[in-house]
Each structure stands twice: as structure tokens, then as C-alpha cells.
Scaffold this motif. Structure first.
Motif, PDB file in Angstrom:
ATOM      1  N   PRO A 462       0.631  -1.245   0.691  1.00 46.30           N
ATOM      2  CA  PRO A 462      -0.030  -0.123   0.281  1.00 46.30           C
ATOM      3  C   PRO A 462       1.064   1.556   0.085  1.00 46.30           C
ATOM      4  N   HIS A 527      -5.481  -1.860   5.906  1.00 48.86           N
ATOM      5  CA  HIS A 527      -5.493  -3.021   4.740  1.00 48.86           C
ATOM      6  C   HIS A 527      -4.261  -4.155   5.239  1.00 48.86           C
ATOM      7  N   ASP A 529      -0.398  -6.419   3.999  1.00 51.96           N
ATOM      8  CA  ASP A 529       0.216  -6.728   3.075  1.00 51.96           C
ATOM      9  C   ASP A 529       0.326  -7.306   2.074  1.00 51.96           C
ATOM     10  N   HIS A 574      -3.790  -3.725   9.257  1.00 49.13           N
ATOM     11  CA  HIS A 574      -3.093  -2.489  10.150  1.00 49.13           C
ATOM     12  C   HIS A 574      -3.951  -1.248   8.892  1.00 49.13           C
ATOM     13  N   PHE A 590       8.496  -5.402   3.603  1.00 43.08           N
ATOM     14  CA  PHE A 590       8.096  -6.941   3.114  1.00 43.08           C
ATOM     15  C   PHE A 590       8.879  -7.702   2.326  1.00 43.08           C
TER      16      PHE A 590
HETATM   17 FE   LIG Z   1       0.821  -2.898   6.003  1.00 44.89          FE
END
Ligand SMILES: [Fe+2]
Ligand SMILES: O=C(O)CCC(=O)C(=O)O
Length: 627
Positions: A462, A527, A529, A574, A590
Motif C-alpha cells: 500500500p 489493509h 500487506d 493494520h 515487506f
Molecule cells: Fe501495511
């Protein structure tokens, strides 16, 4: 709200309460309320028939879902005194909404504080769950609530009730009619939560381990208890009746999987009895299969009024039905309180299905499919399963093969046969299947997308505001090295430790420097991840901004100081809290890891943490900045 369960004991005493609740606004709630009132008026009859001292399950379904309800069935499970006395136990109602099976259970367990009572209660709980769920009846979603009679072994009552009574008070300015206390709402004082942790029979007592085992066996979970004891209070007041030790008797458990809990709270203002009711708000993931076109019983949404819902399943034979536990007499569905009363077209709302945007589903599969040149994690593709091609997301790609997860259909395509055929579940295959090491040349194709549409189901991550800087785009090798040595390497080690994943297989999939400021991007909405594990590290000095932080569904907000960060399963919902002043810089990283088993492991570990602090351990100052 689309589904509304009412689980009661001594239901005749609660009819007033329900009348109060039915006044909550919104058309659906009002509709549910009207049906609810009608049902509660029947309560006495219900109670006599079931013979369970007023245990009641009411299921109210939003009109738009009514046509999708099927296989309704109801039963009771007696427990206590070898199943003979019949004053403790449970009643359950099960049904399906399209292909998702749901079971709601209202229970009442053994009372008493001393001797082996705590043990007996858990035995009863197990007995009830075994009675309700066995081979023929494995429900996708279970919700069970009621008076568990869990006690609190306070050493002495003394000053405690005062602290507890104060635990119901709301912060100034909140109307008393809104006095919900708990997760997702106003949370009770830290002191009350401490008392719960120290004295609740199952949280602090010897039976904790046993309850954990039961929850695990039945894949259930309880949200965090952040409300004061719900028993025994004086009617019409928020003070405790000191003839009994106050206790957290009233609880709700629910399935772990296919469910996201939004709140778990007690309703302090419903003070018509000596208990205070407890409620959970859940978001369910539902599954639908395409309907055969020739089916005479269904019409496409919105073209004409749809037919009556399917008749409920026949009553089971005594002792042999889906809840067959001992010689109990069956309750037919007309006697149980499940009544999809009115019927409209079976369109299902998006909000009920998934909170993420559905991927765009190309409507014409006729044009020749292209073999991809390259793939990205999170990309939407068509992946081959047996002889067909179905929409899937790329989970891993190594240049030759890819791992994929086939998609579930979003609600917007239900009832559309052509579109539903693009989803694996239309073949009857397990829709949670993953494809491992699929050769790109033979098993992966690009779906046809309208011009200007991205093939990524969601942007991979995001953090895609123009203000964000991708670490990979940094030209400076020195900067890349700092990132690698100071962030990536120690985090990978920590992931190995916390998530029990082999560190050698964990790699950075992507990373960004994100800037939040009042004049640009202020925060980030809730959202998931696309990663297996995510990390958010604070780069700004805490004096440089006001507000901000990473928020999780249980309401917790993490604002580690400069150089500190958090690690959590990427599938956990989150968001970034909006900042009020200044600028907040973070680095979001990520991670992915070798095989699909990693994802399963991480998700499992992450779920196990749920209800605890709800997050992978905050990594205080991982970079050692400021030390
Ligand atoms: Fe995130
Ligand atoms: O602002 C935050 O703490 C959340 C950032 C985040 O979730 C993301 O970038 O994916």
C-alpha cells in the motif's frame, strides 16, 4: 449488519432488553429488530419446547441475504448431571449462506465457585462442542456465547467492586445509551484488566491450559476481555451485588478462520438483569458457487423478485441427526427461531465478503491468453488447474516457476455464471488450494484486462503515495548498504526467531521510505500487506510529529521511538494513523520467504497470537539509534 445472532438464557427476562435494542437506527437493524421482537414474544413457547430453562438462539438475516439461506437446522445438547437434569447445556442453530456453513450456539454451563466446578464447566464445554460439531457437521464459522459461569477467585472482595464499578464509566461526553465497554470501543481501566488477568478462572487459573486445548481442537478463539465483570450487578445500576463475587461469566467464542473480529464488548447500559450482555462484531468471509443456469429456483439479481428460500432441511431423527448426542428429541426449524422472513434478490454485499478491493475480473475470456514475460508478487494471473485456467495471485516467482493462490470470487460476481467460471471453486475444488512451482510456460497466463488497468490485484504494497521512495530506486550504494546492514539483516534474524522461519529463506521483497505530513498523505487506511512478514521502523524523532502510528484491529497503536520498529504477519489488518502535526517518516519493509509453507507458518503463528498483545513483539530500537 447482515447477520444478527441473539443468544440468551432465561430469555423471558430479556424481552424488555431486546425491545430497547431494536430502536438502534438503520433500516436493516430496524428490520432485524421487528423480527426479533416478534420472536422474543414467542420465547416462552420456545423455552418450554426446548426444555432448557430458557436458552434461546435467534438468527436474523438481512433481507438481501434471505434467498441465500439454506439447510437450517436446530438442536440442543444437554450436559450436567450426565445429560439428565437438562438445566445446563446448549441450543444450537446451524444453516448455510450459499456455501458457508454457520453454527450459532447459546450455552449455559455449571455454576459454582468451589471444588471441581471449574473443571466441570470445561468438560461441559467440550461435551457441547463435540455434540454440535462432529464428522457430518464441520462448520466454517461457529459462534458460541452465553453464561459460561467462569468465576473470579478474588482474594477478598474489599475495595475491588468499587474499581470494577468504575470500570463501566465512559469518558466524558459519551452518551450513556452508548455504554459499550471493551475491544473496539471504550476500554475499561488498566486496573480492571489487571484484575481479569490475575483472577479470572480460566485466564489466571489452573484450567487455562485446558481451555486453550479446547479452543485449539475446535479452532476457536476468544477476543481480549477489556470489560468489567458482567455478573453480578444490581438491576438498573452499575454497582455490584456483593452477595456474589463479581465474575466474567458471560463470554463469546468464535471461529479463528474466515472471521475477523471487529469488537468484543459488554453493554453496560442494558441493566435489566443481574448480568450485562456481551457482544462481538465479526466480519465473515463467505463462499458462493455458481448456480446452474437452468435452475428454476433462482433468478439473476435485480431483474425480478426472487423466489422463496429453500425449505429448511428435514429434522434429524432422534439421536442420529447432525447434533446426535444421546437420546435427545429433535427441534424442528419452525420451532427454532431461524426465520429468513422476507425474500429479495440474492445479491450479496461486498462488505460482507472481503474488505479488500476485489481484483478486476475480466469478463471475456475468449481472446488468446498471453504467456507472461515476467511476474511480480501479488500479480493477478490465470493459473492452470487440471484442464482449466483460473484467477490467481502470484505468491512467489523465480523466473521459471511461480507459486500461486487461487482466488475466491468476490460477491459482485455471484450469480454470474460466466464470471464465476473463472474461479477455481466453480470446479468443486478446495478454493484454498495453492499451486506450487507452476511452470510459467505451461501453467501461467496473463488475464485480459481493460486498458489502463493494472494486473496487480492490489498494488503489491500500500505504500504507493508519490511521496514514498522505493529503497531499490536509491542510487547511492552507501544508502543501500545502510539499509541492508542496519535494517534488513537484523530484521531477518528477528523474523527467524519470532516466526520460526528459516532465516536463510527470508528475503526483502520490497521496502519504502514513507512520509506522512499534514499537507500530503496523512495516514493509511486499514489493509493487509502482500508480504509474509512486514516491518515498520520509525525514522523520525518523536518530537517531530503528533499523532501517527501503526494501528491494529484490536485498537492498539504502536509508535516506537526513532530507530524502533514492529514486526507482524503481513496478513494482519493494520493501518497508519493520521498525523495531526509535523511529519512522520517510516521505513516499511515487506519480507517474503522460500516456500508456501512459510506463509502458512507465519499466518498460523500470527493467528495464535491473536487476542494476546495482537502483534509480533515490538522490536524496541532495532537499529540502536539514539543509544
Ligand atoms: Fe501495511
Ligand atoms: O503508517 C504506518 O505505520 C503503516 C504503514 C503501512 O502499513 C504500509 O506502508 O503498508
Amino acid at each position: 449488519m447482515s447477520l444478527f445472532f441473539v443468544l440468551l438464557k432465561r430469555c423471558e427476562r430479556w424481552s424488555k432488553v431486546l425491545e430497547v435494542e431494536t430502536r438502534v437506527g438503520g433500516t436493516e437493524a430496524e428490520n432485524a429488530g421487528r423480527q426479533q421482537k416478534a420472536k422474543v414474544n414467542d420465547c416462552e413457547r420456545e423455552r418450554n419446547f426446548v426444555g432448557m430453562v430458557g436458552l434461546f438462539v435467534g438468527v436474523f438475516v438481512a433481507e438481501r441475504l434471505a434467498g441465500s439461506v439454506k439447510s437450517v437446522s436446530a438442536e440442543r445438547v444437554r450436559s450436567g448431571l450426565y445429560g439428565q437434569a437438562g438445566n445446563k447445556g446448549a441450543v444450537a442453530v446451524s444453516f448455510k449462506i450459499e456455501e458457508t456453513s454457520i453454527c450459532a450456539i447459546s450455552l449455559h454451563l455449571e455454576s459454582g465457585q468451589h471444588g471441581k466446578k471449574a473443571q466441570e464447566r470445561l468438560e461441559q464445554l467440550r461435551e457441547i462442542l463435540q455434540g454440535v460439531r462432529h464428522e457430518k457437521a464441520k462448520y466454517d464459522v461457529m459462534v458460541l456465547g452465553g453464561d459460561f459461569n467462569f468465576r473470579a477467585a478474588f482474594p477478598e472482595v474489599g475495595q475491588i467492586p468499587k474499581v470494577l464499578s468504575e470500570g463501566w464509566a465512559n469518558p466524558a461526553g459519551v452518551a450513556s445509551s452508548e455504554r459499550r465497554v471493551g475491544e473496539g470501543s471504550y476500554q475499561t481501566s488498566e486496573e480492571v484488566m489487571r484484575l481479569f488477568r490475575e483472577y479470572d478462572e480460566v485466564t489466571a487459573g489452573r484450567s487455562r491450559q485446558e481451555l486453550q486445548e479446547i479452543l485449539k481442537e475446535f479452532s476457536l478463539v476468544e477476543g481480549p476481555v477489556r470489560f468489567p465483570p458482567t455478573y453480578r450487578l444490581l438491576e438498573g445500576q452499575s454497582s455490584y451485588d456483593l452477595e456474589r463475587q463479581p465474575a466474567w461469566c458471560d463470554r463469546v467464542l468464535h471461529s479463528r478462520v474466515s472471521v475477523v473480529r471487529k469488537s468484543y464488548c459488554a453493554l453496560g447500559h442494558l441493566n435489566h438483569t443481574d448480568h450485562r450482555p456481551v457482544c462481538v462484531m465479526l466480519e465473515l468471509l463467505l463462499l458462493a458457487l455458481p448456480r446452474p443456469a437452468e435452475s428454476p429456483t433462482r433468478t439473476p439479481p435485480s431483474t425480478s423478485p426472487s423466489p422463496l428460500p429453500e425449505p429448511p432441511a428435514a429434522s434429524p431423527q432422534a439421536g442420529a441427526g447432525p447434533f446426535g448426542l444421546g437420546p435427545v428429541s429433535p427441534v424442528t426449524t419452525s420451532e427454532a427461531s431461524v426465520t429468513p422472513a422476507t425474500v429479495t434478490a440474492p445479491t450479496l454485499p461486498q462488505d460482507l465478503l472481503d474488505f479488500e478491493d476485489p481484483p478486476h475480473v475480466p469478463s471475456s475470456p475468449k481472446t488468446p491468453m498471453q504467456t507472461p514475460q515476467t511476474l511480480q508478487t501479488g500479480q493477478l494471473v490465470l493459473a492452470k488447474f487440471q484442464t482449466g485456467w483460473y484467477l490467481a495471485n502470484v505468491l512467489r516467482y523465480d523466473g521459471i516457476t511461480a507459486d500461486v493462490a487461487w482466488l475466491r470470487p468476490p460477491g459482485t460476481v455471484w450469480g454470474n455464471k460466466e464470471e464465476m467460471q473463472r474461479y477455481l471453486c466453480s470446479t468443486g475444488a478446495d478454493e484454498t488450494l495453492h499451486g506450487e512451482k507452476l511452470h510459467i510456460a505451461t501453467h501461467v497466463r496473463l488475464p485480459e484486462l481493460p486498458k489502463g488497468t493494472s494486473a496487480l490485484a492490489h498494488p503489491p504494497y500500500p505504500s504507493t503515495s508519490p511521496a514514498d521512495v522505493k529503497i531499490r530506486d536509491l542510487k547511492s550504494t552507501a544508502a543501500q548498504k545502510i539499509f541492508q546492514d542496519k535494517l534488513a539483516a537484523p530484521l531477518i534474524e528477528a523474523i527467524g526467531e519470532y516466526f520460526e522461519l528459516p532465516p536463510k529463506t527470508v528475503v526483502v521483497d520490497d521496502a519504502f521510505i514513507v512520509r506522512y505530513a499534514t499537507d500530503s498523505q496523512r495516514g493509511l487506511s486499514f489493509h493487509r500487506d502482500g508480504s509474509i512478514v512486514s516491518s515498520i521502523v520509525t525514522l523520525s524523532d518523536e518530537n517531530d510529529y503528533v499523532g501517527g502510528g501503526t494501528e491494529f484491529l484490536d485498537g492498539s497503536v504502536y509508535r516506537p521511538s526513532q530507530g524502533g520498529g514492529i514486526l507482524f504477519g503481513g496478513q494482519r489488518l493494520h493501518g497508519g494513523v493520521e498525523i495531526e502535526r509535523g511529519a512522520r517518516y517510516i521505513c516499511t519493509i515487506f519480507f517474503k520467504c522460500g516456500g508456501l509453507s512459510c506463509r502458512d507458518l507465519a499466518v498460523k503463528k500470527d493467528k495464535e497470537e491473536e487476542g494476546d498483545p495482537g502483534i509480533w513483539g515490538a522490536l524496541a530500537n532495532i537499529m540502536g539509534v539514539g543509544q
